[in-house]
Design a protein around this motif. Structure first.
Motif, PDB file in Angstrom:
ATOM      1  N   ALA A 159      29.751  42.175 -40.368  1.00  0.00           N
ATOM      2  CA  ALA A 159      30.263  42.822 -39.102  1.00  0.00           C
ATOM      3  C   ALA A 159      30.050  42.538 -37.935  1.00  0.00           C
ATOM      4  O   ALA A 159      31.014  41.706 -37.375  1.00  0.00           O
ATOM      5  N   ILE A 160      28.861  42.292 -37.707  1.00  0.00           N
ATOM      6  CA  ILE A 160      27.956  41.859 -36.635  1.00  0.00           C
ATOM      7  C   ILE A 160      27.776  41.025 -35.493  1.00  0.00           C
ATOM      8  O   ILE A 160      27.328  40.699 -34.471  1.00  0.00           O
ATOM      9  N   GLY A 161      27.770  40.378 -36.744  1.00  0.00           N
ATOM     10  CA  GLY A 161      26.478  38.962 -37.014  1.00  0.00           C
ATOM     11  C   GLY A 161      26.901  37.875 -37.469  1.00  0.00           C
ATOM     12  O   GLY A 161      26.975  36.452 -36.704  1.00  0.00           O
ATOM     13  N   PHE A 162      27.707  37.754 -38.075  1.00  0.00           N
ATOM     14  CA  PHE A 162      28.351  36.282 -38.645  1.00  0.00           C
ATOM     15  C   PHE A 162      29.504  36.296 -38.175  1.00  0.00           C
ATOM     16  O   PHE A 162      28.902  34.270 -38.085  1.00  0.00           O
ATOM     17  N   PRO A 163      30.204  35.819 -37.532  1.00  0.00           N
ATOM     18  CA  PRO A 163      30.968  35.196 -36.826  1.00  0.00           C
ATOM     19  C   PRO A 163      30.093  34.336 -35.418  1.00  0.00           C
ATOM     20  O   PRO A 163      30.215  33.290 -34.778  1.00  0.00           O
ATOM     21  N   GLY A 164      28.666  35.323 -34.628  1.00  0.00           N
ATOM     22  CA  GLY A 164      28.177  34.431 -33.670  1.00  0.00           C
ATOM     23  C   GLY A 164      26.749  33.613 -34.846  1.00  0.00           C
ATOM     24  O   GLY A 164      26.735  32.702 -34.309  1.00  0.00           O
ATOM     25  N   LEU A 165      26.779  33.915 -36.100  1.00  0.00           N
ATOM     26  CA  LEU A 165      25.840  33.097 -36.676  1.00  0.00           C
ATOM     27  C   LEU A 165      26.640  31.445 -37.048  1.00  0.00           C
ATOM     28  O   LEU A 165      26.334  30.626 -36.882  1.00  0.00           O
ATOM     29  N   TYR A 166      27.545  32.146 -37.285  1.00  0.00           N
ATOM     30  CA  TYR A 166      28.288  30.235 -37.434  1.00  0.00           C
ATOM     31  C   TYR A 166      28.634  29.601 -36.010  1.00  0.00           C
ATOM     32  O   TYR A 166      27.716  28.831 -36.615  1.00  0.00           O
ATOM     33  N   VAL A 167      29.069  30.673 -35.090  1.00  0.00           N
ATOM     34  CA  VAL A 167      28.991  29.638 -34.210  1.00  0.00           C
ATOM     35  C   VAL A 167      27.548  29.383 -34.130  1.00  0.00           C
ATOM     36  O   VAL A 167      27.524  27.443 -33.306  1.00  0.00           O
ATOM     37  N   ALA A 168      27.088  29.692 -33.720  1.00  0.00           N
ATOM     38  CA  ALA A 168      24.956  28.794 -33.599  1.00  0.00           C
ATOM     39  C   ALA A 168      25.405  27.718 -34.363  1.00  0.00           C
ATOM     40  O   ALA A 168      24.184  27.356 -34.134  1.00  0.00           O
ATOM     41  N   ILE A 169      25.193  28.128 -35.488  1.00  0.00           N
ATOM     42  CA  ILE A 169      25.184  27.056 -36.512  1.00  0.00           C
ATOM     43  C   ILE A 169      26.005  26.123 -36.398  1.00  0.00           C
ATOM     44  O   ILE A 169      25.537  25.052 -36.328  1.00  0.00           O
ATOM     45  N   ALA A 170      26.648  26.188 -36.437  1.00  0.00           N
ATOM     46  CA  ALA A 170      28.165  25.112 -36.741  1.00  0.00           C
ATOM     47  C   ALA A 170      28.155  24.204 -34.846  1.00  0.00           C
ATOM     48  O   ALA A 170      28.620  23.464 -34.927  1.00  0.00           O
ATOM     49  N   ALA A 171      28.198  24.830 -33.633  1.00  0.00           N
ATOM     50  CA  ALA A 171      28.263  24.031 -32.632  1.00  0.00           C
ATOM     51  C   ALA A 171      26.845  23.787 -32.193  1.00  0.00           C
ATOM     52  O   ALA A 171      26.625  22.982 -31.614  1.00  0.00           O
ATOM     53  N   PHE A 172      25.280  23.972 -32.407  1.00  0.00           N
ATOM     54  CA  PHE A 172      24.646  23.911 -32.171  1.00  0.00           C
ATOM     55  C   PHE A 172      23.546  23.332 -33.070  1.00  0.00           C
ATOM     56  O   PHE A 172      22.309  22.542 -32.842  1.00  0.00           O
ATOM     57  N   HIS A 173      23.056  24.100 -34.220  1.00  0.00           N
ATOM     58  CA  HIS A 173      22.075  23.181 -35.692  1.00  0.00           C
ATOM     59  C   HIS A 173      23.563  23.378 -36.454  1.00  0.00           C
ATOM     60  O   HIS A 173      22.335  24.228 -38.164  1.00  0.00           O
ATOM     61  N   THR A 174      23.895  22.333 -36.569  1.00  0.00           N
ATOM     62  CA  THR A 174      23.882  21.989 -37.737  1.00  0.00           C
ATOM     63  C   THR A 174      22.469  21.316 -39.064  1.00  0.00           C
ATOM     64  O   THR A 174      23.712  21.505 -40.294  1.00  0.00           O
ATOM     65  N   GLU A 175      21.711  21.229 -38.612  1.00  0.00           N
ATOM     66  CA  GLU A 175      20.887  20.833 -39.635  1.00  0.00           C
ATOM     67  C   GLU A 175      20.717  21.551 -40.314  1.00  0.00           C
ATOM     68  O   GLU A 175      19.884  21.551 -41.221  1.00  0.00           O
ATOM     69  N   MET A 176      21.319  23.266 -40.242  1.00  0.00           N
ATOM     70  CA  MET A 176      20.617  24.415 -40.947  1.00  0.00           C
ATOM     71  C   MET A 176      21.371  24.410 -41.678  1.00  0.00           C
ATOM     72  O   MET A 176      20.922  25.119 -42.876  1.00  0.00           O
ATOM     73  N   LEU A 177      21.963  23.835 -42.079  1.00  0.00           N
ATOM     74  CA  LEU A 177      23.314  23.694 -43.451  1.00  0.00           C
ATOM     75  C   LEU A 177      23.012  22.260 -44.156  1.00  0.00           C
ATOM     76  O   LEU A 177      22.704  21.019 -44.136  1.00  0.00           O
ATOM     77  N   PRO A 178      23.361  23.039 -46.285  1.00  0.00           N
ATOM     78  CA  PRO A 178      23.136  21.278 -46.653  1.00  0.00           C
ATOM     79  C   PRO A 178      24.109  20.576 -46.203  1.00  0.00           C
ATOM     80  O   PRO A 178      25.562  20.922 -45.431  1.00  0.00           O
ATOM     81  N   THR A 179      23.972  19.089 -46.962  1.00  0.00           N
ATOM     82  CA  THR A 179      24.853  18.448 -46.389  1.00  0.00           C
ATOM     83  C   THR A 179      26.367  18.322 -47.149  1.00  0.00           C
ATOM     84  O   THR A 179      27.208  18.284 -46.602  1.00  0.00           O
ATOM     85  N   PRO A 180      26.456  18.632 -48.179  1.00  0.00           N
ATOM     86  CA  PRO A 180      27.848  19.070 -48.561  1.00  0.00           C
ATOM     87  C   PRO A 180      28.377  19.943 -47.746  1.00  0.00           C
ATOM     88  O   PRO A 180      29.421  19.710 -47.860  1.00  0.00           O
ATOM     89  N   PHE A 181      27.910  21.444 -47.727  1.00  0.00           N
ATOM     90  CA  PHE A 181      28.327  21.800 -46.932  1.00  0.00           C
ATOM     91  C   PHE A 181      28.425  21.613 -45.436  1.00  0.00           C
ATOM     92  O   PHE A 181      30.269  21.873 -45.205  1.00  0.00           O
ATOM     93  N   LEU A 182      27.835  21.196 -44.844  1.00  0.00           N
ATOM     94  CA  LEU A 182      27.730  20.521 -43.379  1.00  0.00           C
ATOM     95  C   LEU A 182      29.162  19.197 -43.335  1.00  0.00           C
ATOM     96  O   LEU A 182      30.597  19.709 -42.417  1.00  0.00           O
ATOM     97  N   LEU A 183      29.772  19.099 -44.440  1.00  0.00           N
ATOM     98  CA  LEU A 183      30.715  17.643 -44.515  1.00  0.00           C
ATOM     99  C   LEU A 183      31.868  18.743 -44.459  1.00  0.00           C
ATOM    100  O   LEU A 183      32.813  18.188 -44.251  1.00  0.00           O
ATOM    101  N   PHE A 270      30.652  48.238 -34.201  1.00  0.00           N
ATOM    102  CA  PHE A 270      30.614  47.016 -34.591  1.00  0.00           C
ATOM    103  C   PHE A 270      31.614  45.692 -33.644  1.00  0.00           C
ATOM    104  O   PHE A 270      31.003  44.134 -34.280  1.00  0.00           O
ATOM    105  N   ARG A 271      32.738  46.173 -34.343  1.00  0.00           N
ATOM    106  CA  ARG A 271      33.858  45.065 -33.767  1.00  0.00           C
ATOM    107  C   ARG A 271      33.613  44.735 -32.031  1.00  0.00           C
ATOM    108  O   ARG A 271      34.226  43.242 -31.644  1.00  0.00           O
ATOM    109  N   LEU A 272      33.180  45.726 -31.245  1.00  0.00           N
ATOM    110  CA  LEU A 272      33.107  45.536 -29.935  1.00  0.00           C
ATOM    111  C   LEU A 272      31.782  44.452 -29.517  1.00  0.00           C
ATOM    112  O   LEU A 272      31.367  43.720 -29.287  1.00  0.00           O
TER     113      LEU A 272
END
Length: 353
Positions: A159-183, A270-272
């Motif tokens: 609840a507190i960290g999932f959206p931020g983690l998605y933003v960090a990986i999708a915007a800056f660190h796409t190499e952390m994702l497996p290739t099928p998931f990234l595609l 958490f929502r805040l």
């Protein structure tokens, strides 16, 4: 699902009677006073005379007697006036409408504040794991209760960290994702022109608006607003190319996780804070995300509730000789829960049988 269905009301006399109905012991004490310069609101300090720490009781008495405010209209005002750290969003009292929860706190050496005109009571001192304990945990099998409690702890992290983690990986660190998931993410974002961080913030704010609207509307319309805001608007936003389907999934998953925490005031934090994680992740990526998480843990380790560390027993547990963790992340069978918490009066930690 299980347990008593009665609850506190706005009448203080009824609330104190509900507590005495559960603890028929002459050592249960209730000290009555008045707070509020003009409202003259009745307030009762309830405690077990042989279990409460004398220093804690005296400290509460002094703070209650020092209350100087025009009108005390609800227990929430007492909570904000008595808390030691006014700048933290984390609650330093536990608010409950369940008499059995208040009675359980008294039997652990805690103090209960009963405020007239308030349909709930305040329990102190508190530690963070208290907000993950539901009343049903003690009326069901320990295996089921332990699984539900672990689920709440895991949900709080999402609840507190999932959206931020998605933003960090999708915007800056796409190499952390497996290739099928990234595609798959790249395909879902095809045609989306706004940045990932703005996309997540837009959907999170939309969810908060729908939630706030549902609170202030009549009960008959609350469910309708949830359906319109959550399904129709979300689907229309995806079809219009404003947000991607993966963001809708992230926001929905986060929303469900935020409602698993049984205490509303603790879950609201958490929502805040999730917006803080989103912003820092959008600026500094995974490094900002991890630094925010470290700052949050540092802040929690510095909070105290009437002299009791907020993160006990995770913090200062060994220094305080707090080796009993049988009601922490999991709940042991009652036969093994022989000790009361460390802030019970010295010499009274062993439960009688």
């Amino acid at each position: 699902i299980r347990g008593p269905k009665d609850s506190f009301t706005e009448n203080m006399r009824i609330n104190t009677a509900l507590i005495r109905r559960r603890i028929r012991d002459s050592r249960l004490k209730m000290e009555h006073t008045m707070v509020g310069e003009r409202s003259k609101t009745d307030l009762a300090i309830v405690y077990m005379d042989d279990l409460v720490q004398p220093e804690l009781l005296e400290k509460v008495r002094q703070k209650v007697n020092a209350l100087s405010f025009d009108g005390i209209l609800d227990g929430g005002m007492v909570e904000q006036l008595l808390e030691e750290n006014v700048w933290t969003p984390f609650p330093q009292f536990q608010h409950t409408e369940r008499p059995d929860k208040a009675a359980s706190g008294l039997l652990e050496g805690r103090i209960v504040l009963v405020v007239d005109n308030s349909p709930g009571v305040l329990i102190l001192p508190v530690t963070y794991q208290m907000f993950f304990q539901a009343g049903d945990d003690y009326y069901t099998r320990f295996e089921v209760a332990s699984f539900a409690r672990l689920l709440r702890f895991a949900a709080s992290l999402f609840a507190i960290g999932f959206p931020g983690l998605y933003v960090a990986i999708a915007a800056f660190h796409t190499e952390m994702l497996p290739t099928p998931f990234l595609l798959s993410i790249a395909t879902a974002r095809t045609g989306i022109v706004i940045p990932v961080a703005l996309e997540v913030l837009l959907m999170e704010f939309q969810f908060e608006r729908v939630k706030e609207a549902g609170i202030h509307l009549p009960r008959q319309l609350g469910g309708t607003i949830g359906i319109v805001g959550g399904l129709i608007v979300g689907q229309a936003a995806v079809e219009a190319g404003i947000v991607s389907t993966i963001v809708v999934i992230v926001v929905s998953f986060t929303a469900i996780a935020s409602f698993i925490v049984p205490n509303e005031s603790f879950g609201a934090v958490f929502r805040l804070l999730k917006f803080l994680f989103i912003v820092t992740a959008a600026i500094w990526g995974i490094y900002g995300y991890l630094l925010t998480f470290a700052a949050l843990l540092l802040h929690l380790s510095q909070i105290e509730s009437f002299g009791v560390p907020y993160m006990l027993p995770s913090v200062c547990g060994e220094n305080l000789n707090y080796d009993d963790k049988k009601d922490h992340y999991v709940r042991y069978p009652f036969a093994y829960m022989k000790k009361r918490p460390v802030f019970t009066r010295e010499g009274r930690r062993i439960r009688k049988r």
